[in-house]
Structures are given as C-alpha cells and as structure tokens.
Design a protein around this motif. Structure first.
Motif, short mmCIF file in Angstrom:
data_model
loop_
_atom_site.label_atom_id
_atom_site.label_comp_id
_atom_site.label_asym_id
_atom_site.label_seq_id
_atom_site.Cartn_x
_atom_site.Cartn_y
_atom_site.Cartn_z
N ALA A 19 0.86 -1.05 0.12
CA ALA A 19 0.18 -0.25 -0.08
C ALA A 19 0.70 1.19 -0.13
CB ALA A 19 -1.08 0.10 1.20
N LYS A 20 2.25 1.35 0.71
CA LYS A 20 2.95 2.28 0.77
C LYS A 20 3.58 2.58 -0.56
CE LYS A 20 6.88 4.13 3.02
NZ LYS A 20 7.96 3.87 3.80
N ASP A 21 3.89 1.42 -0.92
CA ASP A 21 4.59 1.67 -2.30
C ASP A 21 3.65 2.13 -3.60
OD1 ASP A 21 7.16 0.40 -1.39
OD2 ASP A 21 6.78 -1.48 -2.30
N THR A 22 2.48 1.90 -3.31
CA THR A 22 1.54 2.13 -4.60
C THR A 22 1.02 3.56 -4.24
OG1 THR A 22 -0.40 0.77 -3.61
CG2 THR A 22 1.16 -0.13 -5.26
N GLY A 23 1.35 4.21 -3.01
CA GLY A 23 0.63 5.33 -2.52
C GLY A 23 -1.01 5.03 -2.23
N SER A 24 -1.22 3.77 -1.61
CA SER A 24 -2.30 3.28 -1.35
C SER A 24 -3.27 3.07 -2.49
CB SER A 24 -3.13 4.15 -0.38
OG SER A 24 -2.33 4.51 0.94
N ALA A 38 5.08 -9.55 -4.01
CA ALA A 38 4.10 -8.49 -3.75
C ALA A 38 4.70 -7.42 -4.22
CB ALA A 38 3.64 -8.55 -2.25
N ARG A 39 5.71 -6.98 -4.09
CA ARG A 39 6.11 -5.53 -4.61
C ARG A 39 6.16 -5.66 -6.26
NH1 ARG A 39 11.23 -3.04 -1.21
NH2 ARG A 39 9.81 -1.17 -1.52
N ALA A 40 6.62 -6.83 -6.68
CA ALA A 40 6.71 -6.85 -7.92
C ALA A 40 5.09 -6.78 -8.69
CB ALA A 40 7.31 -8.02 -8.58
N ALA A 41 4.17 -7.42 -8.20
CA ALA A 41 2.88 -7.42 -8.55
C ALA A 41 2.20 -6.04 -8.20
CB ALA A 41 2.00 -8.61 -7.68
#
Length: 94
Positions: free
Chosen positions: A22-27, A89-92
């Motif tokens: 969520a943090k990586d994608t700006g929620s 998860a981060r790649a997806a």
C-alpha cells in the motif's frame, strides 16, 4: 487492476507485507491478507479484493500454498503465484 491477497502463517507478516505494498503504490493497491489456517478468512480476503481482472494470491510457504490451492480450486479468475512473498508482492504492485 488485479486484486492481491497475501496469505501467511503469520498474521503480522501478512499485514506488514500488505502495508508495504500500500505504501509502495501510494495506497492505490491495498492487498487483503489472511492466515493459512483460516480458510473462511482466505475466502473473505480474496472476495474483498476481487476484480474483473482477477485476484493474485501470494503465500509464504508450502503449508499456506496447500491450503490456498484447496480454497481456490473452484474459484474463477483467482491464481496462486509461486513467487517469494515480499518480492512477489512488490513486483505485482508495480
């Protein structure tokens, strides 16, 4: 967007990975999470992020993978991904 569900032996780990994504994608993407011993929780988590594009389920081990396989065998548009949990998860999410 594809929905993402994290299934782990550890509830704290699943929640942490979900928060990281969520943090990586700006929620923009908020993965659902469940523990591998709660099949009803896995179904609820998958349904909560269901989308027309499907749901990707990531797990942290073979025990969780076995549980997820049995849960999703009759579900359409849901796939188990054999990727490492955090990296997958981060790649997806990107």
């Amino acid at each position: 967007m594809v929905g993402l569900t994290i299934v782990s032996c550890s509830e704290a780990l699943a929640k942490s990975v979900s928060a990281l994504v969520a943090k990586d994608t700006g929620s923009k993407l908020k993965p659902a999470c469940a523990t591998h011993i709660n099949t009803d929780g896995i179904i609820k988590a998958i349904n909560s992020v269901s989308s027309p594009h499907g749901v990707l389920v990531l797990v942290d081990g073979t025990e969780a993978a076995g549980t997820v396989k049995s849960v999703i065998e009759d579900m359409d548009n849901v796939r188990l991904c054999p990727a490492p949990l955090i990296e997958g998860a981060r790649a997806a999410s990107s």
